[in-house]
Enzyme design. Sequence first.
Site, PDB file in Angstrom:
ATOM      1  N   TYR A 110      13.621 -46.533-177.978  1.00  0.00           N
ATOM      2  CA  TYR A 110      12.801 -47.486-177.235  1.00  0.00           C
ATOM      3  C   TYR A 110      12.016 -48.408-178.163  1.00  0.00           C
ATOM      4  O   TYR A 110      10.871 -48.747-177.874  1.00  0.00           O
ATOM      5  CB  TYR A 110      11.855 -46.726-176.274  1.00  0.00           C
ATOM      6  CG  TYR A 110      12.594 -45.707-175.454  1.00  0.00           C
ATOM      7  CD1 TYR A 110      13.504 -46.117-174.475  1.00  0.00           C
ATOM      8  CD2 TYR A 110      12.435 -44.358-175.685  1.00  0.00           C
ATOM      9  CE1 TYR A 110      14.224 -45.196-173.746  1.00  0.00           C
ATOM     10  CE2 TYR A 110      13.160 -43.425-174.958  1.00  0.00           C
ATOM     11  CZ  TYR A 110      14.049 -43.850-173.996  1.00  0.00           C
ATOM     12  OH  TYR A 110      14.769 -42.928-173.281  1.00  0.00           O
ATOM     13  N   TYR A 158      13.430 -39.195-164.076  1.00  0.00           N
ATOM     14  CA  TYR A 158      14.102 -39.679-165.295  1.00  0.00           C
ATOM     15  C   TYR A 158      15.384 -38.866-165.477  1.00  0.00           C
ATOM     16  O   TYR A 158      15.346 -37.634-165.435  1.00  0.00           O
ATOM     17  CB  TYR A 158      13.208 -39.510-166.538  1.00  0.00           C
ATOM     18  CG  TYR A 158      13.949 -39.892-167.798  1.00  0.00           C
ATOM     19  CD1 TYR A 158      14.104 -41.234-168.152  1.00  0.00           C
ATOM     20  CD2 TYR A 158      14.551 -38.928-168.595  1.00  0.00           C
ATOM     21  CE1 TYR A 158      14.833 -41.590-169.280  1.00  0.00           C
ATOM     22  CE2 TYR A 158      15.281 -39.280-169.723  1.00  0.00           C
ATOM     23  CZ  TYR A 158      15.413 -40.611-170.058  1.00  0.00           C
ATOM     24  OH  TYR A 158      16.152 -40.963-171.162  1.00  0.00           O
ATOM     25  N   ASP A 215      19.019 -31.802-162.005  1.00  0.00           N
ATOM     26  CA  ASP A 215      19.012 -32.153-163.422  1.00  0.00           C
ATOM     27  C   ASP A 215      17.985 -31.243-164.103  1.00  0.00           C
ATOM     28  O   ASP A 215      16.777 -31.486-164.017  1.00  0.00           O
ATOM     29  CB  ASP A 215      18.647 -33.641-163.564  1.00  0.00           C
ATOM     30  CG  ASP A 215      18.537 -34.075-165.024  1.00  0.00           C
ATOM     31  OD1 ASP A 215      18.517 -33.199-165.912  1.00  0.00           O
ATOM     32  OD2 ASP A 215      18.455 -35.293-165.263  1.00  0.00           O
ATOM     33  N   LYS A 236      19.163 -30.530-173.698  1.00  0.00           N
ATOM     34  CA  LYS A 236      17.955 -30.346-174.515  1.00  0.00           C
ATOM     35  C   LYS A 236      17.851 -28.991-175.215  1.00  0.00           C
ATOM     36  O   LYS A 236      18.356 -28.857-176.314  1.00  0.00           O
ATOM     37  CB  LYS A 236      16.726 -30.686-173.665  1.00  0.00           C
ATOM     38  CG  LYS A 236      16.646 -32.202-173.424  1.00  0.00           C
ATOM     39  CD  LYS A 236      15.271 -32.693-173.051  1.00  0.00           C
ATOM     40  CE  LYS A 236      15.154 -34.181-173.266  1.00  0.00           C
ATOM     41  NZ  LYS A 236      15.254 -35.012-172.070  1.00  0.00           N
TER      42      LYS A 236
HETATM   43  C1  PLP Z   1      16.241 -36.022-171.672  1.00  0.00           C
HETATM   44  C2  PLP Z   1      16.729 -36.010-170.282  1.00  0.00           C
HETATM   45  C3  PLP Z   1      17.974 -36.562-169.955  1.00  0.00           C
HETATM   46  C4  PLP Z   1      18.837 -37.283-170.962  1.00  0.00           C
HETATM   47  O1  PLP Z   1      19.295 -36.441-171.980  1.00  0.00           O
HETATM   48  P1  PLP Z   1      19.795 -37.106-173.374  1.00  0.00           P
HETATM   49  O2  PLP Z   1      20.313 -35.933-174.144  1.00  0.00           O
HETATM   50  O3  PLP Z   1      18.594 -37.737-173.985  1.00  0.00           O
HETATM   51  O4  PLP Z   1      20.844 -38.088-173.037  1.00  0.00           O
HETATM   52  C5  PLP Z   1      18.384 -36.484-168.641  1.00  0.00           C
HETATM   53  N1  PLP Z   1      17.630 -35.871-167.710  1.00  0.00           N
HETATM   54  C6  PLP Z   1      16.432 -35.323-167.986  1.00  0.00           C
HETATM   55  C7  PLP Z   1      15.662 -34.637-166.915  1.00  0.00           C
HETATM   56  C8  PLP Z   1      15.942 -35.379-169.287  1.00  0.00           C
HETATM   57  O5  PLP Z   1      14.732 -34.858-169.560  1.00  0.00           O
END
Ligand code: PLP
Length: 434
Positions: A22, A154, A255, A284
């Site tokens: 960013y 997000y 997610d 993550k």
């Molecule tokens: C970080 C994140 C993503 C994206 O993951 P990247 O490995 O950075 O592409 C998607 N969803 C959530 C909830 C996240 O915290």
Amino acid sequence: MPDQIDPARLRALDRAHVWHPYGPMPGRQEPLVVESASGVRLRLAEPAHGRTELVDGMSSWWSAVHGYNHPVLNEAARDQLDRMSHVMFGGLTHEPAVRLATRLVEITPEPLQHVFLADSGSVSVEVAVKMCLQYWRSAGRPAKRRLLTWRGGYHGDTWQPMSVCDPEGGMHELWSGSLPRQVFADAPPDGFDAEPDEAYARHLRELVASHADELAAVIVEPVVQGAGGMRFHSPAYLRVLREACDEHDVLLVFDEIATGFGRTGQLFAAGHAGVSPDVMCVGKALTGGYLTLAATLCTSRVAEGISSGDVPVLAHGPTFMGNPLASAVACASVDLLLGQDWELEVKRIGAGLRRGLAEAAGVPGVRDVRVLGAIGVVQLDHEVDMAAATRAAVREGVWLRPFRDLVYTMPPYVTGDDDVARICRAVCAAAKEG
Ligand SMILES: *Cc1c(COP(=O)(O)O)cnc(C)c1O
């Protein structure tokens, strides 16, 4: 080993050539040069505000749950490196990927049986969306290709994930005109422990019902909205979504890229609600922060639906799919997590955060202080001065990365009580200065 570049030259080269997250080019803020890291400490190549070591309050964006340079994860990486770092996944398979997929099936909600290994969180969300759209296309209902989410979310930085990020004030507002137009519910009411709001539940149900003919899926971050604002909501709304999706033939995607692997106090946040999604993304902390890897899991219903359509394949196959090195470290990281009383550690850190952040509530300019699992958040009533807040934290010997109106922390689970207290002092100092 190549010759080391001295820190000043390294910063100059970085500024001239390297994008940061960013950021503009050249960068406006000078990044700190990290020379190495072990346990919960980042070692700097040159002193910053009198510090050469910083306690990491960020787990490198939710990922390094076991801390850095962990002997078990190092050994898993070395061992796999000696066998093979990578081999293509088309027509070939290998133990690390099979072992990891099987492990993920075992530890996630029971209906999730099939695993697509992706190379980043955003890609795993792309795959989740592709699965849902293709499921309905295979079922002869191609009009079901929109997504519903709630505001404040997000889901990553590639195209489909951007389309379900919060459409206002977020990092992707710029693109609203060229993204697929999705259906947005209001943001869920604040508070993990808050009594569920019946009017809001009705709002969710009505929105799912009225768009059912065009909806492929509902996608949300369960319980904690991370990069969209660090907000917590009642698990009851996840049950409402599950019921509404079942009633109206819509798939449900969780997610869990940020929330997975214990961060919220349950192994997966879906556990707070006792519901299972049709599709789930993890990432993550999957490799303990060692390598980039994510996974999309789905139910047999979704997999069979896709595989019995007129195009009976999931057309997705990243070059580094199922990367053995990342998979081997992920297996070791998951085993390391489950082999300890992680719940106790997360509770311990949560208790330390509650104690240490309590004083922030009295600081002028602080709107809210909240803690869930091993996540501590101080929300200001104004945009944080990121440079001033980061500087204040570094002076306390802690690495933080505030954004928008938030100074927050999610420490590695191995953070000792003294270091948790230090992180809290840094968060409070950052909130004051920022
Ligand atoms: C970080 C994140 C993503 C994206 O993951 P990247 O490995 O950075 O592409 C998607 N969803 C959530 C909830 C996240 O915290």
